[in-house]
Design an enzyme around this catalytic site. Structure first.
Site, PDB file in Angstrom:
ATOM      1  N   ASP A  13      -9.038 -10.589   9.286  1.00  0.00           N
ATOM      2  CA  ASP A  13      -8.437  -9.247   9.247  1.00  0.00           C
ATOM      3  C   ASP A  13      -9.336  -8.065   9.642  1.00  0.00           C
ATOM      4  OD1 ASP A  13      -5.857  -7.938   8.449  1.00  0.00           O
ATOM      5  OD2 ASP A  13      -7.112  -6.909   7.011  1.00  0.00           O
TER       6      ASP A  13
ATOM      7  N   HIS B 108      -9.248  -3.881  13.384  1.00  0.00           N
ATOM      8  CA  HIS B 108      -8.251  -4.532  12.531  1.00  0.00           C
ATOM      9  C   HIS B 108      -7.786  -5.782  13.270  1.00  0.00           C
ATOM     10  CE1 HIS B 108      -4.123  -4.457  10.317  1.00  0.00           C
ATOM     11  NE2 HIS B 108      -5.014  -5.127   9.629  1.00  0.00           N
TER      12      HIS B 108
ATOM     13  N   THR C  78      -3.694 -13.549  10.590  1.00  0.00           N
ATOM     14  CA  THR C  78      -4.196 -14.587   9.684  1.00  0.00           C
ATOM     15  C   THR C  78      -3.704 -15.959  10.125  1.00  0.00           C
ATOM     16  OG1 THR C  78      -4.285 -13.010   7.870  1.00  0.00           O
ATOM     17  CG2 THR C  78      -4.282 -15.332   7.268  1.00  0.00           C
TER      18      THR C  78
ATOM     19  N   LYS D 179      -8.295  -2.365   1.816  1.00  0.00           N
ATOM     20  CA  LYS D 179      -8.081  -1.523   2.976  1.00  0.00           C
ATOM     21  C   LYS D 179      -8.772  -0.163   2.826  1.00  0.00           C
ATOM     22  CE  LYS D 179      -5.923  -3.614   6.326  1.00  0.00           C
ATOM     23  NZ  LYS D 179      -5.649  -5.017   6.115  1.00  0.00           N
TER      24      LYS D 179
ATOM     25  N   ARG E  68       1.351 -12.557  -1.454  1.00  0.00           N
ATOM     26  CA  ARG E  68       0.041 -12.747  -0.815  1.00  0.00           C
ATOM     27  C   ARG E  68      -0.858 -13.717  -1.565  1.00  0.00           C
ATOM     28  NH1 ARG E  68      -1.462  -9.810   4.099  1.00  0.00           N
ATOM     29  NH2 ARG E  68       0.170  -8.262   4.344  1.00  0.00           N
TER      30      ARG E  68
ATOM     31  N   ARG F 145       0.830  -1.207   0.000  1.00  0.00           N
ATOM     32  CA  ARG F 145       0.000   0.000   0.000  1.00  0.00           C
ATOM     33  C   ARG F 145       0.864   1.257   0.000  1.00  0.00           C
ATOM     34  NH1 ARG F 145      -1.937   0.448   4.406  1.00  0.00           N
ATOM     35  NH2 ARG F 145      -1.319  -1.528   5.379  1.00  0.00           N
TER      36      ARG F 145
HETATM   37  N1  LIG Z   1       5.520 -17.389  16.352  1.00  0.00           N
HETATM   38  C1  LIG Z   1       4.844 -16.953  15.297  1.00  0.00           C
HETATM   39  N2  LIG Z   1       3.562 -16.543  15.435  1.00  0.00           N
HETATM   40  C2  LIG Z   1       2.873 -16.079  14.384  1.00  0.00           C
HETATM   41  N3  LIG Z   1       3.359 -15.985  13.117  1.00  0.00           N
HETATM   42  C3  LIG Z   1       4.632 -16.417  12.909  1.00  0.00           C
HETATM   43  C4  LIG Z   1       5.416 -16.902  13.987  1.00  0.00           C
HETATM   44  N4  LIG Z   1       6.626 -17.230  13.489  1.00  0.00           N
HETATM   45  C5  LIG Z   1       6.596 -16.958  12.177  1.00  0.00           C
HETATM   46  N5  LIG Z   1       5.403 -16.474  11.794  1.00  0.00           N
HETATM   47  C6  LIG Z   1       5.060 -16.023  10.418  1.00  0.00           C
HETATM   48  O1  LIG Z   1       4.687 -14.650  10.491  1.00  0.00           O
HETATM   49  C7  LIG Z   1       3.716 -14.342   9.506  1.00  0.00           C
HETATM   50  C8  LIG Z   1       2.457 -13.739  10.142  1.00  0.00           C
HETATM   51  O2  LIG Z   1       1.706 -13.179   9.094  1.00  0.00           O
HETATM   52  P1  LIG Z   1       0.138 -13.008   9.028  1.00  0.00           P
HETATM   53  O3  LIG Z   1      -0.309 -13.201   7.624  1.00  0.00           O
HETATM   54  O4  LIG Z   1      -0.549 -13.853  10.029  1.00  0.00           O
HETATM   55  O5  LIG Z   1       0.055 -11.468   9.385  1.00  0.00           O
HETATM   56  P2  LIG Z   1      -1.224 -10.570   9.631  1.00  0.00           P
HETATM   57  O6  LIG Z   1      -1.183 -10.129  11.051  1.00  0.00           O
HETATM   58  O7  LIG Z   1      -2.431 -11.283   9.176  1.00  0.00           O
HETATM   59  O8  LIG Z   1      -0.890  -9.293   8.702  1.00  0.00           O
HETATM   60  P3  LIG Z   1      -1.768  -8.463   7.614  1.00  0.00           P
HETATM   61  O9  LIG Z   1      -2.656  -7.556   8.364  1.00  0.00           O
HETATM   62  O10 LIG Z   1      -0.746  -7.756   6.830  1.00  0.00           O
HETATM   63  O11 LIG Z   1      -2.516  -9.460   6.801  1.00  0.00           O
HETATM   64  C9  LIG Z   1       3.403 -15.612   8.773  1.00  0.00           C
HETATM   65  O12 LIG Z   1       4.184 -15.660   7.608  1.00  0.00           O
HETATM   66  C10 LIG Z   1       3.849 -16.696   9.790  1.00  0.00           C
HETATM   67  O13 LIG Z   1       4.232 -17.900   9.171  1.00  0.00           O
HETATM   68  O1  LIG Z   2      -3.477  -4.138   3.325  1.00  0.00           O
HETATM   69  C1  LIG Z   2      -2.489  -4.796   3.073  1.00  0.00           C
HETATM   70  O2  LIG Z   2      -1.822  -4.658   2.038  1.00  0.00           O
HETATM   71  C2  LIG Z   2      -2.027  -5.858   3.993  1.00  0.00           C
HETATM   72  C3  LIG Z   2      -2.700  -5.839   5.277  1.00  0.00           C
HETATM   73  O3  LIG Z   2      -3.614  -6.596   5.517  1.00  0.00           O
HETATM   74  C4  LIG Z   2      -2.237  -4.851   6.264  1.00  0.00           C
HETATM   75  O4  LIG Z   2      -1.303  -4.104   5.972  1.00  0.00           O
HETATM   76  O5  LIG Z   2      -2.811  -4.837   7.359  1.00  0.00           O
HETATM   77 CA   LIG Z   3      -3.715 -11.022   7.275  1.00  0.00          CA
HETATM   78 MN   LIG Z   4      -4.435  -6.428   7.652  1.00  0.00          MN
END
Ligand SMILES: Nc1ncnc2c1ncn2[C@@H]1O[C@H](COP(=O)(O)OP(=O)(O)OP(=O)(O)O)[C@@H](O)[C@H]1O
Ligand SMILES: O=C([O-])CC(=O)C(=O)O
Ligand SMILES: [Ca+2]
Ligand SMILES: [Mn+2]
Length: 664
Positions: free
Chosen positions: A383, A346, A369, A327, A448, A182
């Site tokens: 999310d 969020h 996630t 978003k 992604r 973004r």
């Molecule tokens: N101990 C841990 N706990 C959680 N995630 C971990 C851990 N170790 C490594 N990871 C990695 O960290 C990343 C967490 O990313 P995730 O997609 O869950 O982020 P998100 O909070 O959903 O972010 P976004 O809002 O950007 O989608 C994954 O790639 C996961 O495999």
């Molecule tokens: O919006 C995006 O590109 C990825 C996301 O989920 C975040 O940053 O929270």
């Molecule tokens: Ca996510």
């Molecule tokens: Mn997000």
């Protein structure tokens, strides 16, 4: 290997002769004695005279959307023809230039199809020509590809969009172009008399102002670009699984990639719901690669994402990154929902078999996630959620998972969701086998996958649940000083919610880099529209009322900061989360940490006890203390801007919250 072997059972070619003793049996072609003509009578004849007829047999017409309801009723349901016309009228109104005051001429369907079956065109193509117009653009037809299916969108993407390929998983690989994330510095919001008072402006706010006129200039630019195309994609979909607060959204875009992404990410209407869709509540004009004009007031790059709440419209110029749409709509919900006393979050969200709901807050990459996708629990969403008087509801109809280093054994449900229908952004694959390589960061680290939520086997559909029991704040602490888990008081929960901390590592290429502390209010400052304290007050009120427990979980480093320690094993984090869900952690014995004053458990099943207090895992105790104090200082400095705000009606909570921060 012998090709002419004589051993029994071994494959061989007949060397010579008519029968080849060890070879394959000879093929006999029966000459039908006197017959001159060769009849292919191996099967029943095809029911077509021409190749076009044959093709028309292959595709049967989609079933009419709704059986005509109540034919006896006073009003006969409108004809399919009439409905198609109304749909095109509505889309033409969306795409109308505000200066010419008339929408473009529209025709439904793929422009490439017309030449294939010209005679059928009057049947399959519905045209809508509004009024006579004198400009060239007014003479031209724009084809509308309306709510296409994933299969149709695959074909469009593969045929017309560079960088679109079918992978061996069945998912569609795409490239998002120059932008792979973004662009928060290019996100603008129209400041008018209403929003000037209502929204959060100024330091720390994500809302960069623009005026109404400039918005209209950019809107016109996007609309003219879209109408100049031979075809545009239109998605009519919903946001929010709470039927009382459902929002109708229309997304107009130039790429099949964008249409499939939103098909997956928003809630997909049933054919019946689509018939009654009518006028959308909110419209996105996504011009994708077409840039904004740098001579336009306020523009500081070729990208601009513009939000006009009064017009209920968003314009995207100069970025193809699809997350901007997802978003952008989330920002809209962060405005609309609090007006209805509903808290927008969020966060990820899941539910146990006993109906116990957990929220997972956290900045990008902290584990929303990954941790909400849990084989033993029902996934409500990964999310974006709403918390209303009735409970929680997911805003979206899909998930958006990070793919970097994805592994089948650690994240089986996400791995298996990458199949036909899923959009993969910027993931590298083998040019021949089309096998995906999740470890490859050649295009970006932010690779992604966007898939419909029902691709997760234990998704809870409809995606709603009762009031949360646990509120889990995730931080990926690359300083390695926050405990793997702490139980929070309500004031501490609010302190950490408003702080919205995580620390990532800036670059990983040239050796060890300093962790970068990031503070993002409400774990989503990029998307909130009102002052953070508004959301915080609502959260505290809801948590108190429904007796939810707050937790802080560090999914980042242990045993030292980035460079000397290592990331906490996902398996351990999952055990910690299991203990929160089951209620056993609530009953554990606790000790208090210095500086942050966090309550940490002494034991958790399946987790080595020595890692629970980070001081044990650092060999250099002085380095630990220094790092802890450094982080405490960063928290304190960040919170300064919030100390002057009153939270809630009495403001008593404010002092409690400030006191819940680090003390040293
Ligand atoms: N101990 C841990 N706990 C959680 N995630 C971990 C851990 N170790 C490594 N990871 C990695 O960290 C990343 C967490 O990313 P995730 O997609 O869950 O982020 P998100 O909070 O959903 O972010 P976004 O809002 O950007 O989608 C994954 O790639 C996961 O495999
Ligand atoms: O919006 C995006 O590109 C990825 C996301 O989920 C975040 O940053 O929270
Ligand atoms: Ca996510
Ligand atoms: Mn997000």
């Amino acid at each position: 290997m012998a090709t002419n072997g004589t051993d029994k059972g071994e494959f061989s070619f007949a060397s010579s002769g008519s029968t080849g003793r060890n070879g394959l049996p000879r093929i006999h072609t029966h000459k039908k004695s006197q017959d001159e003509i060769c009849h292919d009578d191996s099967g029943p004849p095809v029911k077509a005279q021409t190749i076009d007829e044959l093709h028309s047999l292959q595709k049967k017409k989609s079933a009419p959307t709704t059986p005509i309801k109540g034919t006896q009723g006073t009003f006969a349901a409108i004809s399919d023809e009439e409905r198609q016309k109304q749909q095109l009228q509505s889309i033409s109104a969306s795409l109308a230039s505000l200066t010419r005051e008339t929408g473009p001429k529209l025709v439904k369907g793929d422009p490439a199809r017309q030449s294939e079956t010209p005679r059928a065109s009057h049947v399959t193509h519905h045209q809508y020509a509004p009024t006579l117009s004198i400009s060239d653009s007014g003479l031209k037809f724009t084809h509308i590809l309306y709510n296409l299916s994933p299969a149709e969108l695959y074909e469009q993407a593969i045929k017309y969009e560079k960088g679109s390929f079918i992978t061996s998983s069945g998912a569609l690989a795409t490239l998002s172009g120059a932008k792979t994330g973004r662009a928060p510095r290019d996100k603008r919001v129209v400041k008018d008399d209403t929003t000037a008072d209502e929204l959060w402006w100024g330091k720390g706010s994500p809302n960069i102002e623009m005026d109404e006129h400039t918005f209209l200039v950019n809107r016109e630019r996007a609309v003219d670009y879209l109408c100049s195309l031979e075809k545009v994609f239109v998605n009519d979909q919903f946001l929010n699984w709470d039927p009382n607060h459902r929002i109708k959204v229309r997304i107009v875009s130039a790429r099949a990639y964008h249409s499939l992404f939103m098909h997956n990410m928003c809630i997909r209407p049933t054919p019946e719901e689509l018939e009654e869709f009518g006028t959308p509540d909110f419209t996105i004009y996504n011009a994708g690669q077409f840039p904004c004009n740098r001579y336009t007031h306020y523009m500081t790059s070729s990208t601009s994402i513009d939000l006009n709440l009064a017009r209920r419209e968003m314009v995207i110029l100069g970025t193809q990154y699809a997350g901007e749409m997802k978003k952008g709509l989330f920002s809209v919900m962060h405005y609309l929902m609090p007006k209805r006393q509903i808290l927008s979050l969020h966060s990820g969200c899941n539910m146990g078999k006993e109906g116990d709901v957990a929220l997972f807050f956290g900045l990008s990459g902290t584990g929303k996630t990954t941790l909400s996708t849990d084989h033993n629990r029902y996934l409500i969403g990964d999310d974006e959620h709403c918390w209303s008087e009735k409970g929680v509801s997911n805003i979206e109809g899909g998930c958006y998972a990070k793919c970097i280093d994805l592994s089948r054994e650690k994240e089986p449900d996400i791995w298996n969701a990458i199949k036909f229908g899923t959009v993969l952004e910027n993931v590298v694959f083998d040019e021949h086998t089309r096998e995906l390589d999740y470890s490859d960061k050649s295009v970006t680290e932010n690779t992604r996958a966007a898939y419909p939520i029902e691709y997760i086997p234990n998704a809870k559909i409809p995606c709603v649940g009762p009031h949360p029991k646990n509120v889990i704040l995730l931080a990926c602490d690359a300083f390695g000083v926050l405990p793997p888990v702490s139980k929070l008081s309500l004031a501490q929960t609010m302190y950490h919610f408003i702080s919205g901390y995580t620390a990532l590592v800036a670059g990983t290429e040239d050796g060890i880099k300093e962790p970068q502390a990031t503070f993002s209010a409400c774990f989503g400052a990029a998307f909130i529209m009102l002052h953070p304290t508004k959301y915080a007050a609502m959260l505290s009120e809801k948590m108190r009322k429904h007796e939810a427990t707050g937790w802080l979980v560090n999914t980042g480093w242990s045993g030292g900061r980035y460079g000397s320690g290592s990331r906490i094993k996902l398996a351990y984090t999952r055990k910690i989360i299991d203990a929160i869900h089951s209620g056993t952690l609530l009953k554990a014995n606790y000790t208090k940490t210095e500086v942050f004053g966090l309550e940490i458990p002494t034991e958790i099943e399946g987790v080595p006890s020595e890692i629970l207090d980070p001081v044990n895992t650092w060999s250099d105790k002085k380095a630990y203390k220094d790092t802890l104090l450094k982080l405490g200082g960063l928290f304190r400095k960040n919170f300064e801007v919030f100390t002057n705000y009153k939270i809630g009606t009495e403001g008593k909570l404010t002092d409690e919250i400030v006191a819940a921060g680090p003390i040293f």
